[in-house]
Design a protein around this motif. Sequence first.
Motif, PDB file in Angstrom:
ATOM      1  N   ASP A  12      40.384  49.897  54.300  1.00 27.52           N
ATOM      2  CA  ASP A  12      41.673  50.545  54.034  1.00 27.52           C
ATOM      3  C   ASP A  12      41.506  52.042  53.796  1.00 27.52           C
ATOM      4  O   ASP A  12      42.288  52.853  54.284  1.00 27.52           O
ATOM      5  CB  ASP A  12      42.311  49.953  52.759  1.00 27.52           C
ATOM      6  N   ASP A  46      41.510  46.576  55.755  1.00 27.22           N
ATOM      7  CA  ASP A  46      40.965  45.320  55.220  1.00 27.22           C
ATOM      8  C   ASP A  46      41.938  44.199  55.540  1.00 27.22           C
ATOM      9  O   ASP A  46      42.652  43.701  54.666  1.00 27.22           O
ATOM     10  CB  ASP A  46      40.773  45.444  53.701  1.00 27.22           C
ATOM     11  N   PRO A  73      30.906  43.274  47.695  1.00 25.17           N
ATOM     12  CA  PRO A  73      31.090  42.079  46.878  1.00 25.17           C
ATOM     13  C   PRO A  73      32.551  41.808  46.529  1.00 25.17           C
ATOM     14  O   PRO A  73      32.848  40.797  45.885  1.00 25.17           O
ATOM     15  CB  PRO A  73      30.309  42.418  45.607  1.00 25.17           C
ATOM     16  N   THR A  74      33.468  42.677  46.911  1.00 26.06           N
ATOM     17  CA  THR A  74      34.818  42.550  46.359  1.00 26.06           C
ATOM     18  C   THR A  74      35.761  41.844  47.333  1.00 26.06           C
ATOM     19  O   THR A  74      35.426  41.612  48.502  1.00 26.06           O
ATOM     20  CB  THR A  74      35.390  43.934  45.975  1.00 26.06           C
ATOM     21  N   ALA A  75      36.929  41.503  46.812  1.00 25.50           N
ATOM     22  CA  ALA A  75      37.874  40.686  47.574  1.00 25.50           C
ATOM     23  C   ALA A  75      38.430  41.410  48.793  1.00 25.50           C
ATOM     24  O   ALA A  75      39.038  40.789  49.671  1.00 25.50           O
ATOM     25  CB  ALA A  75      39.020  40.249  46.657  1.00 25.50           C
ATOM     26  N   ASP A  76      38.254  42.758  48.861  1.00 23.69           N
ATOM     27  CA  ASP A  76      38.732  43.453  50.049  1.00 23.69           C
ATOM     28  C   ASP A  76      37.619  43.635  51.081  1.00 23.69           C
ATOM     29  O   ASP A  76      37.761  44.403  52.017  1.00 23.69           O
ATOM     30  CB  ASP A  76      39.392  44.799  49.676  1.00 23.69           C
ATOM     31  N   ASN A 113      25.520  39.775  39.235  1.00 24.60           N
ATOM     32  CA  ASN A 113      26.935  39.511  39.054  1.00 24.60           C
ATOM     33  C   ASN A 113      27.314  38.399  40.028  1.00 24.60           C
ATOM     34  O   ASN A 113      26.930  38.452  41.201  1.00 24.60           O
ATOM     35  CB  ASN A 113      27.633  40.826  39.409  1.00 24.60           C
ATOM     36  N   LEU A 115      29.900  37.819  41.559  1.00 19.35           N
ATOM     37  CA  LEU A 115      30.637  38.330  42.713  1.00 19.35           C
ATOM     38  C   LEU A 115      29.694  38.638  43.875  1.00 19.35           C
ATOM     39  O   LEU A 115      30.060  38.551  45.044  1.00 19.35           O
ATOM     40  CB  LEU A 115      31.357  39.639  42.347  1.00 19.35           C
TER      41      LEU A 115
ATOM     42  N   ALA B 194      34.289  45.904  39.943  1.00 21.13           N
ATOM     43  CA  ALA B 194      34.975  44.739  40.510  1.00 21.13           C
ATOM     44  C   ALA B 194      34.924  43.552  39.554  1.00 21.13           C
ATOM     45  O   ALA B 194      35.891  42.788  39.436  1.00 21.13           O
ATOM     46  CB  ALA B 194      34.347  44.380  41.855  1.00 21.13           C
ATOM     47  N   ARG B 198      38.100  41.597  38.014  1.00 25.86           N
ATOM     48  CA  ARG B 198      38.333  40.179  38.257  1.00 25.86           C
ATOM     49  C   ARG B 198      38.609  39.450  36.946  1.00 25.86           C
ATOM     50  O   ARG B 198      39.445  38.546  36.886  1.00 25.86           O
ATOM     51  CB  ARG B 198      37.105  39.576  38.943  1.00 25.86           C
ATOM     52  N   MET B 206      41.970  42.232  41.684  1.00 28.45           N
ATOM     53  CA  MET B 206      41.659  42.502  43.080  1.00 28.45           C
ATOM     54  C   MET B 206      42.034  41.355  44.016  1.00 28.45           C
ATOM     55  O   MET B 206      41.633  41.346  45.180  1.00 28.45           O
ATOM     56  CB  MET B 206      40.186  42.860  43.232  1.00 28.45           C
ATOM     57  N   ALA B 207      42.819  40.390  43.531  1.00 26.54           N
ATOM     58  CA  ALA B 207      43.244  39.291  44.406  1.00 26.54           C
ATOM     59  C   ALA B 207      43.974  39.870  45.618  1.00 26.54           C
ATOM     60  O   ALA B 207      44.729  40.831  45.509  1.00 26.54           O
ATOM     61  CB  ALA B 207      44.161  38.343  43.635  1.00 26.54           C
ATOM     62  N   ARG B 208      43.703  39.281  46.811  1.00 29.41           N
ATOM     63  CA  ARG B 208      44.274  39.836  48.046  1.00 29.41           C
ATOM     64  C   ARG B 208      45.752  39.516  48.202  1.00 29.41           C
ATOM     65  O   ARG B 208      46.427  40.081  49.056  1.00 29.41           O
ATOM     66  CB  ARG B 208      43.500  39.319  49.276  1.00 29.41           C
ATOM     67  N   LEU B 213      48.364  45.969  45.694  1.00 30.03           N
ATOM     68  CA  LEU B 213      47.017  45.582  46.094  1.00 30.03           C
ATOM     69  C   LEU B 213      46.037  46.601  45.497  1.00 30.03           C
ATOM     70  O   LEU B 213      46.295  47.793  45.552  1.00 30.03           O
ATOM     71  CB  LEU B 213      46.969  45.639  47.614  1.00 30.03           C
ATOM     72  N   ILE B 214      44.929  46.097  44.949  1.00 32.21           N
ATOM     73  CA  ILE B 214      43.955  47.017  44.354  1.00 32.21           C
ATOM     74  C   ILE B 214      42.631  46.905  45.102  1.00 32.21           C
ATOM     75  O   ILE B 214      42.155  45.804  45.370  1.00 32.21           O
ATOM     76  CB  ILE B 214      43.769  46.713  42.859  1.00 32.21           C
ATOM     77  N   GLY B 215      42.063  48.042  45.484  1.00 34.87           N
ATOM     78  CA  GLY B 215      40.793  48.049  46.209  1.00 34.87           C
ATOM     79  C   GLY B 215      39.868  49.119  45.662  1.00 34.87           C
ATOM     80  O   GLY B 215      40.308  50.029  44.960  1.00 34.87           O
TER      81      GLY B 215
END
Lengths: 435, 435
Positions: A12, A46, A73-76, A113, A115, B194, B198, B206-208, B213-215
């Motif tokens: 993004d 993303d 490692p992150t959700a994006d 971690n 994640l 991150a 979480r 950071m949930a999609r 939305l957070i990145g």
Amino acid sequence: MHRTAAIVSQGDEIVIGQTLDTNSKWIAARLLDRGIVPVEHVSLPDDRAAIASTFIRLSERVDLILCSGGLGPTADDLTRFALCDAAGDTLVEDTDALAQINAWFAARGRAMNDLNKVQAQRPARAAFLPNEFGTAPGIRSRIGRCDVFCLPGPPRELVPMFVHLVAPFLQPDESRTVRVRVLHTIGLGESEIASRFRDAPGGDLMARDRSPLIGTTASNSVVSCRIRYEGPLSAHEADRLIARDESAIRALISEAIFGEDDDTLASVIVRTLRERFQTITTIESCTGGLVASQLTDIAGASEVFRTGWVTYANESKSREVGVPESLFKDSAASKAPGAVSPEVALAMAQGGLDAAQADYAIAITGIAGPSGGTPDKPVGTVYVALASRTHSPDVRRFAFIGDRSAIREWSARAALATLWLNLSDRQSVRLLRQV
Amino acid sequence: MHRTAAIVSQGDEIVIGQTLDTNSKWIAARLLDRGIVPVEHVSLPDDRAAIASTFIRLSERVDLILCSGGLGPTADDLTRFALCDAAGDTLVEDTDALAQINAWFAARGRAMNDLNKVQAQRPARAAFLPNEFGTAPGIRSRIGRCDVFCLPGPPRELVPMFVHLVAPFLQPDESRTVRVRVLHTIGLGESEIASRFRDAPGGDLMARDRSPLIGTTASNSVVSCRIRYEGPLSAHEADRLIARDESAIRALISEAIFGEDDDTLASVIVRTLRERFQTITTIESCTGGLVASQLTDIAGASEVFRTGWVTYANESKSREVGVPESLFKDSAASKAPGAVSPEVALAMAQGGLDAAQADYAIAITGIAGPSGGTPDKPVGTVYVALASRTHSPDVRRFAFIGDRSAIREWSARAALATLWLNLSDRQSVRLLRQV
């Protein structure tokens, strides 16, 4: 066989313009070095579906996809999922990758971690590419007949992984040759160069149906001429054709050429000074250290660069390099030239030359803006002065356009160009935007 | 209505990795500012068919295409032709454009090169966009229901044309709101951030499927956290949601946040020093002027930065800022610490502080490579020292990885970060790669 490649960058932050993608350029140059032709770069958000559909589209068109980013490692970070979608594969946990990530944290005295665990996942039919410099392993996969390499985004991780884990797998088409030669020029406009090329004795050098193909690119005040061969000839024959075109180009614009291929003005200057056992010093006002930092970015600069000054304030110009205070202050008899003047530029250069005991001194003073302009000296007015032990002084006035950063970049380029013209005994050549 | 946009950049030099495309990032940020979401960037070679087919593909997916480059006078400038192909249009000569190009040359006392004539051509159903700063007019066209703007590649031409000739035509979807807020941090790793996000009290930040939305993005040692809303809420309601998330983030990582949105370490430092009427000086060895140039790139820097030194050689460190020569030379009694040592870094900082009569002095000495490393002090060993009139000295050792340019960039970033930590009374925060 890898003839053509596409380069994908992921995130993004790139697509919305928060971050500049520098990986794609770096990867492209490395592929071309190996005879694989990059034909498209794509940057994507993303968005798992967008990444997957782009992978599929490109896999039908090129032999090789190089993707950077989206392995964090992150959700994006969605590259591994999109790769599964595009290749019709499922995610599995790679035990080697997991062990490597664990070891990475252990070596730093930190607990892993959880994640980071997702980073050990890869498509079942793919291979994991170990990452020595971070927690994100890369992935080597295949979509249809197209090879796909996914690497983490941080350049300090991507670069060594490309060199050690991607490059050895590349399979350029040995029956085809790709060769590029670039000549860099300064002092001529792009259309002036193009018109000389078109009227060349042997016919239009820039015709699109010609081989090698010749193109030009203007970046700031440097115009680069690119001679590129791609075809069935042997490397030796291709080099011969390129050498022939290079001679033709040199005959047409010899006065403006300062370097080849990876050369920059700074690298050519450092090399030339090293060969001559000479030194340079910089005295910078509006560029604020930019010229010094460009020169010292070149390996080996310490042999030719020992001292530089950023003399941003008037009192600093006087204290550090002895610019007479009278040049800043009006007297009863006359108006002082002021900080942005040929007199001050020259005094800065000569004072710096003496103080540093250097062979050359280059000084820059000007108005980078956004404030500080006057009707006589609008924003963008910049003086560059060169003093040396052997040449007569060279002072030039420029009128640059653009915002603060652009004016500073142009000023630094003009300073290096002035120095180069003097090093190559071409003092009489005028530069773009010189007034 | 322009909800989504694609950004195309044009030129062999970009696709083969010779030139870095900076236009796409700039355009993307401007579009997002106006609530139009960029969803893809594409870079293409000088290949008429590839450009035309990409225009068609993108026109079926987005509301707006912004294209830069390929409008020059030479035979490798093909955007106008590809635009005709994609829009099913034919080229005509625009008399206004021709007059403008003529006037541009006349104003510079030069005759118009007839190669420039092609630049007056545009698709018959398109409009020409005048260019005040160069010879290449832009083109505004339409492919199906998608608006297309083609602008020349040089940023000093593209930027004013976007502002004056593109921006007024943009039609963001007034029923949708796009808002982005970015918080910049230093000192925490991306996975640490991150994991705190979480485990946030209100659920995974950071949930999609969350809105906003957070990145996160890591660039060098800075990790940026992006909060982005896109949806039907009013601007006011969107801002309220973003402010709520910003508070949640600040509660989790307050110690690391140094700025917002367009802030950089340099801009925050210059702003803070200006507010306090304090000054900074720089004494740089391995960074060679990079820190000074980053500080002086900020408008208003002249109020806080007056003098800086590039003391690359040992004798320069002694002569300019009084580093005792004994620190470089072994004596009978003991081994000298050498140029890359905490002692020399601190002496540089304190000498510079006195010589410049500044409130803060930041010094950097290290080994950027590729040569110069030893087993004790490998390439990448860098000391940063901060001296000030009010704080006790702060000397830090770093172990950076990468090539010469990367180590220099990390070093400059570490120097600014050290200064910022002291300005904000967070001396105890450790930085990434600090050893």
